[in-house]
Design an enzyme around this catalytic site. Structure first.
Site, PDB file in Angstrom:
ATOM      1  N   ARG A  42       0.529  -1.373   0.240  1.00 49.29           N
ATOM      2  CA  ARG A  42       0.082   0.352   0.197  1.00 49.29           C
ATOM      3  C   ARG A  42       0.715   1.026  -0.042  1.00 49.29           C
ATOM      4  O   ARG A  42       0.305   2.255  -0.353  1.00 49.29           O
ATOM      5  CB  ARG A  42      -0.799  -0.054   1.553  1.00 49.29           C
ATOM      6  CG  ARG A  42      -2.239  -0.791   1.253  1.00 49.29           C
ATOM      7  CD  ARG A  42      -3.477  -0.610   2.008  1.00 49.29           C
ATOM      8  NE  ARG A  42      -4.305  -1.960   1.372  1.00 49.29           N
ATOM      9  CZ  ARG A  42      -5.259  -2.267   2.147  1.00 49.29           C
ATOM     10  NH1 ARG A  42      -5.193  -2.247   3.414  1.00 49.29           N
ATOM     11  NH2 ARG A  42      -6.197  -3.116   2.009  1.00 49.29           N
ATOM     12  N   LYS A 206     -19.922 -15.079   3.544  1.00 49.45           N
ATOM     13  CA  LYS A 206     -21.435 -15.583   4.452  1.00 49.45           C
ATOM     14  C   LYS A 206     -22.370 -14.901   3.239  1.00 49.45           C
ATOM     15  O   LYS A 206     -22.123 -13.535   2.117  1.00 49.45           O
ATOM     16  CB  LYS A 206     -21.248 -14.202   4.965  1.00 49.45           C
ATOM     17  CG  LYS A 206     -21.653 -14.855   6.392  1.00 49.45           C
ATOM     18  CD  LYS A 206     -21.329 -13.892   7.622  1.00 49.45           C
ATOM     19  CE  LYS A 206     -21.240 -14.204   9.320  1.00 49.45           C
ATOM     20  NZ  LYS A 206     -20.615 -13.202  10.070  1.00 49.45           N
ATOM     21  N   GLY A 359      -9.827  -8.730   0.082  1.00 49.60           N
ATOM     22  CA  GLY A 359      -8.718  -9.428   0.390  1.00 49.60           C
ATOM     23  C   GLY A 359      -8.269 -10.697   0.070  1.00 49.60           C
ATOM     24  O   GLY A 359      -7.632 -11.079  -0.022  1.00 49.60           O
ATOM     25  N   GLY A 382     -14.621  -4.121   0.748  1.00 47.06           N
ATOM     26  CA  GLY A 382     -15.879  -3.850   1.069  1.00 47.06           C
ATOM     27  C   GLY A 382     -16.206  -2.179   0.789  1.00 47.06           C
ATOM     28  O   GLY A 382     -17.569  -2.093  -0.248  1.00 47.06           O
TER      29      GLY A 382
HETATM   30  P1  AMP Z   1     -15.044 -13.418   2.787  1.00 50.76           P
HETATM   31  O1  AMP Z   1     -14.734 -12.746   3.604  1.00 50.76           O
HETATM   32  O2  AMP Z   1     -16.686 -13.162   3.074  1.00 50.76           O
HETATM   33  O3  AMP Z   1     -14.763 -13.447   1.269  1.00 50.76           O
HETATM   34  O4  AMP Z   1     -15.180 -14.813   3.039  1.00 50.76           O
HETATM   35  C1  AMP Z   1     -13.522 -15.563   2.947  1.00 50.76           C
HETATM   36  C2  AMP Z   1     -13.384 -16.776   4.133  1.00 50.76           C
HETATM   37  O5  AMP Z   1     -14.520 -17.423   3.154  1.00 50.76           O
HETATM   38  C3  AMP Z   1     -11.942 -17.266   3.672  1.00 50.76           C
HETATM   39  O6  AMP Z   1     -11.842 -17.448   5.739  1.00 50.76           O
HETATM   40  C4  AMP Z   1     -13.070 -18.787   3.756  1.00 50.76           C
HETATM   41  O7  AMP Z   1     -12.301 -19.787   4.588  1.00 50.76           O
HETATM   42  C5  AMP Z   1     -14.360 -18.890   4.083  1.00 50.76           C
HETATM   43  N1  AMP Z   1     -15.120 -19.804   3.314  1.00 50.76           N
HETATM   44  C6  AMP Z   1     -14.769 -20.221   2.254  1.00 50.76           C
HETATM   45  N2  AMP Z   1     -15.779 -20.986   1.907  1.00 50.76           N
HETATM   46  C7  AMP Z   1     -16.077 -22.017   2.988  1.00 50.76           C
HETATM   47  C8  AMP Z   1     -16.698 -22.855   3.416  1.00 50.76           C
HETATM   48  N3  AMP Z   1     -17.236 -23.692   2.899  1.00 50.76           N
HETATM   49  N4  AMP Z   1     -17.188 -23.434   4.231  1.00 50.76           N
HETATM   50  C9  AMP Z   1     -16.375 -22.696   5.762  1.00 50.76           C
HETATM   51  N5  AMP Z   1     -15.872 -21.271   5.015  1.00 50.76           N
HETATM   52  C10 AMP Z   1     -15.252 -21.049   3.885  1.00 50.76           C
END
Ligand code: AMP
Length: 402
Positions: A42, A206, A359, A382
């Site tokens: 950065r 999520k 990220g 975000g």
């Molecule tokens: P996000 O911050 O919403 O982009 O989510 C990223 C996180 O989602 C990472 O740390 C992944 O390990 C987790 N992730 C991705 N797929 C899965 C899954 N099938 N079960 C649990 N965690 C997951």
């Protein structure tokens, strides 16, 4: 279409900066270990705009946040190591560091600035008024550099904070730096009027985080591929067995709605047809592929399966524009990383305009060693999701149009 998605904002190139006191909002939120900078990407990225201003004879007051000190002085989150790194990266320049963001040190050092000098303020989030968007704090900051405001902190553009929103409102001209200009050129420009087919690949933990962007994209893209933990809520919404996988029950209606609007718009929405499953997240030894879309009882899905990964990669290779946000599985663990890595490589090999944000997907692209083969890697997870969801971002609302 929202006003900012049309672009056309003044940039540092469009204004006279010589002899001007310029407030430069940067994103120098680097990872620190015991006061050591672990990754200076950065800081390196901020150099382009900073150098341009200095070479053109501006007096620069630079400001950034670092971590979440919550309005208090937290010495471990001081920007002092960043000032030191800036000094090394700008040899021959007078780079000063103020021990406060507003206060006696900032006031004195800003008065001493000569054309071609840079003053970095202490972490702006040490000030309680920053996150609350305090106008008084903005006024104090404005006094340090009252001539021009330059925003080059895309990662903070979605925050209505004092240095991002209240402060630029006090200037006659608010212009973009080169980083922000590039973010807008891709996220608003190329994704606003995409070459088709336009594919969005969304994953991550999520559904709830991504509902607004999913809703906005569901009738804009030609194809939508869903992976990550998110996929299980969609599978559940279709009545397909998800075993013990992560399902956000309260998001099932939203998932249904997204699938319906995609269907009505003729968008091809794909869900994983096979999976890598295990009994628990730390059961890497027990990880195996199952060739069916339904997950057996007691098993959890932690990655898209090899057939799905190949299918998503093939869709990627046929697209002309691809947006990717969120990993396809728990890519931090080797047993569950193949889907994400396959996709990162497909992005790299694709001739499409490829944009990666968030990220984790950015980390995945770098881990796969293909970061330099992606058209644009967004610095704001975000902020990029909010922009793509059609939200007006406070930091962009205040930019001056051409
Ligand atoms: P996000 O911050 O919403 O982009 O989510 C990223 C996180 O989602 C990472 O740390 C992944 O390990 C987790 N992730 C991705 N797929 C899965 C899954 N099938 N079960 C649990 N965690 C997951």
């Amino acid at each position: 279409m929202t006003s900012h998605s049309m672009g056309g904002f003044l940039s540092v190139r469009d204004v006279e900066v010589r002899g001007q006191k310029v407030f430069l909002r940067l994103d120098l939120n680097v990872p620190l270990d015991d006061g050591r900078i672990r990754d200076d990407t950065r800081i390196q990225a901020a150099l382009k705009t900073a150098s341009f201003l200095l070479e053109h004879g501006a007096m620069v007051v630079a400001c950034s946040h670092l971590g979440r000190p919550k309005g208090k002085c937290v010495p471990a989150l001081s920007l002092a190591p960043v000032a030191e790194r800036l000094r090394q990266l700008l040899p021959g320049r007078n780079v000063r560091f103020a021990a406060d963001a507003v206060g006696p040190s900032a006031a004195r050092l800003s008065k001493e600035l000569k054309p071609g000098d840079l003053l970095l303020l202490e972490n702006i989030r040490f000030e309680p008024g920053e996150t609350s968007g305090d106008v008084e704090l903005a006024r104090e900051l404005w006094k340090l550099a009252p001539d021009l405001y330059v925003n080059d902190a895309f990662g903070a553009a979605h925050r209505p904070h004092a240095s991002v929103f209240a402060l630029p409102n006090l200037y006659k001209k608010v212009v973009t730096g080169f980083l922000l200009e590039r973010e807008l050129a891709y996220l608003a420009g190329k994704l606003g009027t995409p070459e088709r087919p336009y594919l969005a690949i969304l994953g991550g933990a999520k559904v709830s985080d991504k509902v607004p962007v999913l809703k906005a994209l569901a009738d804009k893209v030609d194809a939508l591929c869903i992976g990550g933990a998110m996929a299980y809520t969609f599978l559940a919404a279709r009545g397909i067995g998800t075993g013990a996988s992560l399902v956000e029950k309260e998001q099932i209606p939203a998932a249904r709605e997204i699938m319906e609007s995609a269907g009505q718009a003729g968008v091809c929405l794909s869900l994983p047809g096979d999976h890598i499953v295990a009994r628990a997240i730390d059961d890497e030894a027990g990880a195996h592929a199952i060739p069916t879309q339904a997950i057996p009882d007691g098993m959890m899905g932690f990655d898209i399966g090899p057939v799905t990964a190949q299918t998503y990669a093939a869709v990627t290779s046929r697209a002309r524009t691809v947006l990717w946000n969120g990993p396809m599985g728990v890519f931090e663990k080797p047993a569950f990383a193949a889907g994400t890595i396959t996709l990162a490589k497909a992005m790299a090999d694709s001739k499409a305009v490829t944009v990666v944000g968030g990220g984790d997907s950015v980390a995945a692209v770098k881990a796969a060693g293909v970061g330099d083969k992606i058209s644009h890697i967004s610095t704001g997870g975000g902020a990029s999701l909010e922009l793509l969801a059609g939200t007006e971002l406070p930091g962009l609302q205040v930019l001056t149009r051409k």
